[in-house]
Structures are given as structure tokens and as C-alpha cells.
Design an enzyme around this catalytic site. Structure first.
Site, PDB file in Angstrom:
ATOM      1  N   PRO A  23     -35.472 -34.467  -7.854  1.00 14.00           N
ATOM      2  CA  PRO A  23     -36.075 -35.789  -7.651  1.00 14.00           C
ATOM      3  C   PRO A  23     -37.334 -35.672  -6.799  1.00 14.00           C
ATOM      4  O   PRO A  23     -37.323 -35.004  -5.763  1.00 14.00           O
ATOM      5  CB  PRO A  23     -34.979 -36.565  -6.899  1.00 14.00           C
ATOM      6  N   CYS A  25     -40.500 -38.195  -5.350  1.00 17.82           N
ATOM      7  CA  CYS A  25     -41.200 -39.469  -5.220  1.00 17.82           C
ATOM      8  C   CYS A  25     -42.644 -39.340  -5.677  1.00 17.82           C
ATOM      9  O   CYS A  25     -43.326 -38.378  -5.323  1.00 17.82           O
ATOM     10  CB  CYS A  25     -41.221 -39.915  -3.766  1.00 17.82           C
ATOM     11  N   ALA A  62     -36.272 -40.652  -5.820  1.00 19.70           N
ATOM     12  CA  ALA A  62     -35.420 -41.558  -5.055  1.00 19.70           C
ATOM     13  C   ALA A  62     -35.742 -42.989  -5.477  1.00 19.70           C
ATOM     14  O   ALA A  62     -36.878 -43.445  -5.333  1.00 19.70           O
ATOM     15  CB  ALA A  62     -35.668 -41.372  -3.565  1.00 19.70           C
ATOM     16  N   GLN A 104     -31.734 -40.758  -9.229  1.00 19.46           N
ATOM     17  CA  GLN A 104     -31.311 -40.612  -7.843  1.00 19.46           C
ATOM     18  C   GLN A 104     -31.362 -41.989  -7.186  1.00 19.46           C
ATOM     19  O   GLN A 104     -32.441 -42.579  -7.060  1.00 19.46           O
ATOM     20  CB  GLN A 104     -32.214 -39.631  -7.085  1.00 19.46           C
ATOM     21  N   TYR A 186     -32.266 -39.872   5.239  1.00 17.52           N
ATOM     22  CA  TYR A 186     -32.259 -41.254   4.777  1.00 17.52           C
ATOM     23  C   TYR A 186     -30.886 -41.868   5.100  1.00 17.52           C
ATOM     24  O   TYR A 186     -30.080 -41.245   5.776  1.00 17.52           O
ATOM     25  CB  TYR A 186     -32.654 -41.326   3.295  1.00 17.52           C
ATOM     26  N   ARG A 234     -26.563 -35.535  -3.468  1.00 21.14           N
ATOM     27  CA  ARG A 234     -27.477 -34.615  -2.772  1.00 21.14           C
ATOM     28  C   ARG A 234     -27.207 -34.694  -1.280  1.00 21.14           C
ATOM     29  O   ARG A 234     -27.229 -35.783  -0.691  1.00 21.14           O
ATOM     30  CB  ARG A 234     -28.943 -34.939  -3.059  1.00 21.14           C
ATOM     31  N   ARG A 329     -41.539 -28.369  -6.939  1.00 22.26           N
ATOM     32  CA  ARG A 329     -42.986 -28.157  -7.046  1.00 22.26           C
ATOM     33  C   ARG A 329     -43.386 -27.244  -8.203  1.00 22.26           C
ATOM     34  O   ARG A 329     -44.476 -27.396  -8.764  1.00 22.26           O
ATOM     35  CB  ARG A 329     -43.525 -27.653  -5.705  1.00 22.26           C
TER      36      ARG A 329
HETATM   37  C1  FNR Z   1     -39.631 -34.255  -2.873  1.00 23.47           C
HETATM   38  N1  FNR Z   1     -38.276 -34.126  -2.563  1.00 23.47           N
HETATM   39  C2  FNR Z   1     -37.424 -35.195  -2.751  1.00 23.47           C
HETATM   40  N2  FNR Z   1     -36.084 -35.050  -2.568  1.00 23.47           N
HETATM   41  C3  FNR Z   1     -35.245 -36.050  -2.869  1.00 23.47           C
HETATM   42  O1  FNR Z   1     -34.023 -35.879  -2.723  1.00 23.47           O
HETATM   43  N3  FNR Z   1     -35.716 -37.237  -3.343  1.00 23.47           N
HETATM   44  C4  FNR Z   1     -37.039 -37.473  -3.521  1.00 23.47           C
HETATM   45  O2  FNR Z   1     -37.445 -38.543  -3.992  1.00 23.47           O
HETATM   46  C5  FNR Z   1     -37.942 -36.439  -3.161  1.00 23.47           C
HETATM   47  N4  FNR Z   1     -39.301 -36.611  -3.262  1.00 23.47           N
HETATM   48  C6  FNR Z   1     -40.146 -35.522  -3.221  1.00 23.47           C
HETATM   49  C7  FNR Z   1     -41.481 -35.645  -3.567  1.00 23.47           C
HETATM   50  C8  FNR Z   1     -42.310 -34.530  -3.622  1.00 23.47           C
HETATM   51  C9  FNR Z   1     -43.747 -34.690  -4.052  1.00 23.47           C
HETATM   52  C10 FNR Z   1     -41.797 -33.269  -3.281  1.00 23.47           C
HETATM   53  C11 FNR Z   1     -42.651 -32.019  -3.359  1.00 23.47           C
HETATM   54  C12 FNR Z   1     -40.482 -33.141  -2.881  1.00 23.47           C
HETATM   55  C13 FNR Z   1     -37.695 -32.802  -2.339  1.00 23.47           C
HETATM   56  C14 FNR Z   1     -37.490 -32.072  -3.665  1.00 23.47           C
HETATM   57  O3  FNR Z   1     -36.513 -32.711  -4.472  1.00 23.47           O
HETATM   58  C15 FNR Z   1     -37.061 -30.603  -3.446  1.00 23.47           C
HETATM   59  O4  FNR Z   1     -35.814 -30.611  -2.792  1.00 23.47           O
HETATM   60  C16 FNR Z   1     -38.063 -29.829  -2.612  1.00 23.47           C
HETATM   61  O5  FNR Z   1     -39.373 -30.027  -3.092  1.00 23.47           O
HETATM   62  C17 FNR Z   1     -37.764 -28.343  -2.585  1.00 23.47           C
HETATM   63  O6  FNR Z   1     -37.794 -27.798  -3.881  1.00 23.47           O
HETATM   64  P1  FNR Z   1     -39.097 -26.981  -4.426  1.00 23.47           P
HETATM   65  O7  FNR Z   1     -40.248 -27.929  -4.468  1.00 23.47           O
HETATM   66  O8  FNR Z   1     -39.345 -25.851  -3.456  1.00 23.47           O
HETATM   67  O9  FNR Z   1     -38.667 -26.506  -5.784  1.00 23.47           O
END
Ligand code: FNR
Length: 359
Positions: A23, A25, A62, A104, A186, A234, A329
């Protein structure tokens, strides 16, 4: 045969592979007006591109169960029918590509009412369109953040009902997975952590009391969600504090409870309740949390965090650390990451007919 491209069945849902989208944002919904919080063209194109790219399961960002549950005024939400209809367009497209659509569901708690990250990410004042955040205790998240309103037990019951109503709408919108956002400081996460939860009633103090809100939400979600479809949770596996915080042992104990309450998979992230802690962010640094939960609680897990490479992802699943990997990412950088990984690992992969001339 690669492990990453083995199908995975939870309840009666089969996901075509184990490379899933975390997920994330986008802070790209409208902050007010009749379409507040509804997915727009951006969300369809963004999520749709990853579905076209072969991602097995996609979780929306989220998505707030109420306006006050948004992290920013620009978050997605699922508290009205217009949002339900707009999400139905997204789920139909994802399903047309063979991707499982998941949502989510979230409440931002004391970290609500903040700016978009590219605008600094700080608190938005009420005068500027923000709102007073809520939390387990009147303890601000960090310096410069407002003191949250301490939720009463009636307030808590109202938020649990909001999760139930959003779950009903998620079902009507065509989602096949609901993930409860219990991580990153959160609302649910803040109830779990003794750093944020200083309550002395049935929702604070002992471990059993601090997990009560999470389990109330899970029960409400499970009560509205079809038996044949899975629920994910999560969690932040640790506050990364030497003492006085939420720990990996707590996460294993919570996972056992979640399993008993009908959760099907724990998505193991970390952090978010406290600032200023050292997080050893190196490739796959959160994978061991998923491994421990899977081995010690018997709950299926998803691993997330700095998973960027096809062989790395395949090994995580093959070694039994997790049943699937969530990519964040890496999928922002390359919407076709999953198809490229399949090629690298020599696996069969779905290719849209429109793109067959490019094989
Ligand atoms: C996130 N992450 C995140 N996690 C979550 O539980 N809900 C969300 O809405 C978000 N939003 C979000 C936005 C952006 C732009 C990023 C980069 C990250 C965290 C994401 O789900 C993930 O756990 C982390 O980015 C780590 O994984 P990667 O990016 O290393 O593969």
C-alpha cells in the site's frame, strides 16, 4: 520452477503469484466537495499500470474509514457510496488483468491531518482545512504535533463501526482482500504501543488490553467480510526501542490472536510510533519478522521493505520466511517489475494481448 511465481491460495481465493504491491499513499484525491476521498484517474492509471505489469495482488493505499481518519486531506476514503462506485471502476480493471484487488483500510489516529509529503508533511491546522486528531491518550506524536483528543470507549465503538461499514463498501466495490492497517503509528498501531497508549481502562496497560482495539476492529471486519475471502493485517513488528516499546515477541503473540480471530496473513512492517530511533534499513531488513511470525504462530506472512531484486524476492518465499513479498518503491520505479522478474527467473508470466508483439 520459481517460488515467487507459484500461485497462492488463501480461503477460496487464489492469487496468481507472490509478487504483490504494498500500500502506498498517493495524496492525490480531492480534499473537499462531493468526490472527496474518491479514487480519480490518477489512482486508476497508477494501480492499473501495476496490474498490466503482472503484479499478483495490489493493495490500495491507506484508505480512511472516516474523514478524520485520513493522514492528509488528499487521502482516499471509503465512507460513502460515491467512493464505493469510484473504487468499483478500479477493482474491475485490476480483475480484468488477472490481478487480485485488495484495500488497506486505515485510521490515521494521532498522525492525521498532515500535509502531503512534498509540501513538508507537517500538521495542517484546523484553520487551514485540518482537524483535531484522535488517539488512545492525549500524547502528541512528536514535537510540533497537536495533542490528540483522547478517545472515549463510545468513540472507540464508533470507529470500530466505521471499519465495519467500510468493509461492507469494500465488498460492494469488488475488492477480494481487506488489509487492516495496524502499523506505522497510526490509530491501531498507537493502541498497541505502550509509547502512545497510556490508558488505564480496558484498552490500555496490559498486552491483552492494548491489543483489544485491534481485535475489535478485526472482529468487525471479519463480521462483514465473506468467509471465502481473506483478511490481512499490517503490523509494525517493533518500535525499534531497546525497552518500553512494542517488540517482535509482542508481534508473535498478536499474530496468534489475529489467527484465532480469522486473520489470514500478517504483513510485517515496522516502526512509526516513535521518532529518533535507529532503524537498520538494509535490503530485506524486516524479512526476519515475517519469518518469526510464520514459524511461531503458523499465520501466513508477507514480507516487505527494501525488497528490490527478483532473486532476493524468490529466495524469501523459497526459504519459507514469507508466503509472499510486498513491493513498494521498486514498483513505483518500474510498473513492469513483476514481468521483468518472471523473465529473469524463467517463469511463465501473463502478458496482455495488446503487448504480445513486444515479447
Ligand atoms: C508507503 N508505505 C505505506 N505503508 C502503508 O501501510 N500504507 C500506506 O498507505 C503507505 N504509503 C506509502 C507511500 C509511499 C510513497 C511509500 C514509498 C511508502 C510503506 C510501504 O507500504 C512499504 O512498507 C515501504 O515503502 C517499504 O517497502 P519498499 O518501498 O522498500 O519496497
Amino acid at each position: 520452477m520459481t517460488s515467487l511465481f507459484e500461485p497462492f491460495t488463501l480461503r477460496s481465493l487464489t492469487v496468481p503469484n507472490r509478487a504483490w504491491m504494498a500500500p502506498m499513499c498517493q495524496y492525490s484525491a480531492l480534499p473537499d466537495g462531493p468526490d472527496t476521498g474518491a479514487p480519480l484517474d490518477w489512482h486508476l492509471a497508477h494501480l492499473g499500470a501495476r496490474a498490466v505489469g503482472g503484479t499478483g495482488l495490489i493493495l490500495t493505499e491507506a484508505t480512511a474509514v472516516s474523514p478524520e481518519g485520513r493522514i492528509s486531506p488528499y487521502d482516499l476514503g471509503l465512507w460513502n457510496e460515491r467512493q464505493t462506485e469510484a473504487f468499483a471502476r478500479v477493482t474491475a480493471f485490476l480483475r480484468s488483468q488477472g490481478t487480485v484487488p485488495g484495500i488497506q483500510l486505515a485510521h490515521a489516529g494521532r498522525k492525521a491531518s498532515t500535509e502531503r509529503p512534498w509540501k513538508g508533511g507537517g500538521p495542517v491546522a484546523i484553520a487551514d482545512g485540518g482537524w483535531r486528531p484522535v488517539g488512545p491518550s492525549p500524547v502528541p506524536f512528536a514535537d510540533g504535533y497537536p495533542v490528540p483528543h483522547e478517545l472515549s470507549t463510545a468513540d472507540i465503538a464508533g470507529i470500530v463501526a466505521d471499519f465495519a461499514a467500510a468493509t461492507r463498501r469494500a465488498r460492494d466495490a469488488g475488492f477480494q482482500v481487506v488489509e487492516v492497517h495496524g502499523a506505522h503509528g497510526y490509530l491501531i498501531s498507537s493502541f498497541l504501543s505502550p509509547q502512545a497508549n497510556h490508558r488505564t481502562d480496558a484498552y490500555g496497560g496490559s498486552f491483552a488490553n492494548r491489543v483489544r482495539f485491534a481485535l475489535d476492529v478485526v472482529d468487525a471486519v471479519r463480521g462483514e467480510w465473506p468467509d471465502e475471502l481473506p483478511v490481512f493485517f499490517r503490523a509494525s513488528a517493533t518500535d525499534w526501542l531497546p525497552e518500553g516499546g512494542w517488540t517482535p515477541d509482542d508481534t508473535v503473540a498478536l499474530a496468534a490472536e489475529l489467527k484465532a480471530h480469522g486473520v489470514d496473513l500478517l504483513d510485517a512492517s515496522s516502526g512509526g510510533n516513535v521518532t529518533g530511533v535507529h532503524i537498520p534499513a538494509e535490503p530485506g531488513y524486516q524479512v526476519p519478522f515475517a519469518g518469526r511470525v510464520r514459524r511461531e504462530s503458523g499465520l501466513a506472512t508477507g514480507a516487505v521493505g527494501l525488497i528490490t531484486d527478483a532473486a532476493q524476492a524468490d529466495t524469501i518465499v523459497a526459504s519459507g520466511e514469507a508466503d509472499a513479498v510486498f513491493l513498494g518503491r521498486a514498483l513505483l520505479r518500474d510498473p513492469n517489475w513483476v514481468r521483468a522478474a518472471a523473465r529473469e527467473l524463467g517463469a511463465e508470466v501473463r502478458i496482455p494481448e495488446q503487448y504480445l508483439r513486444a515479447v
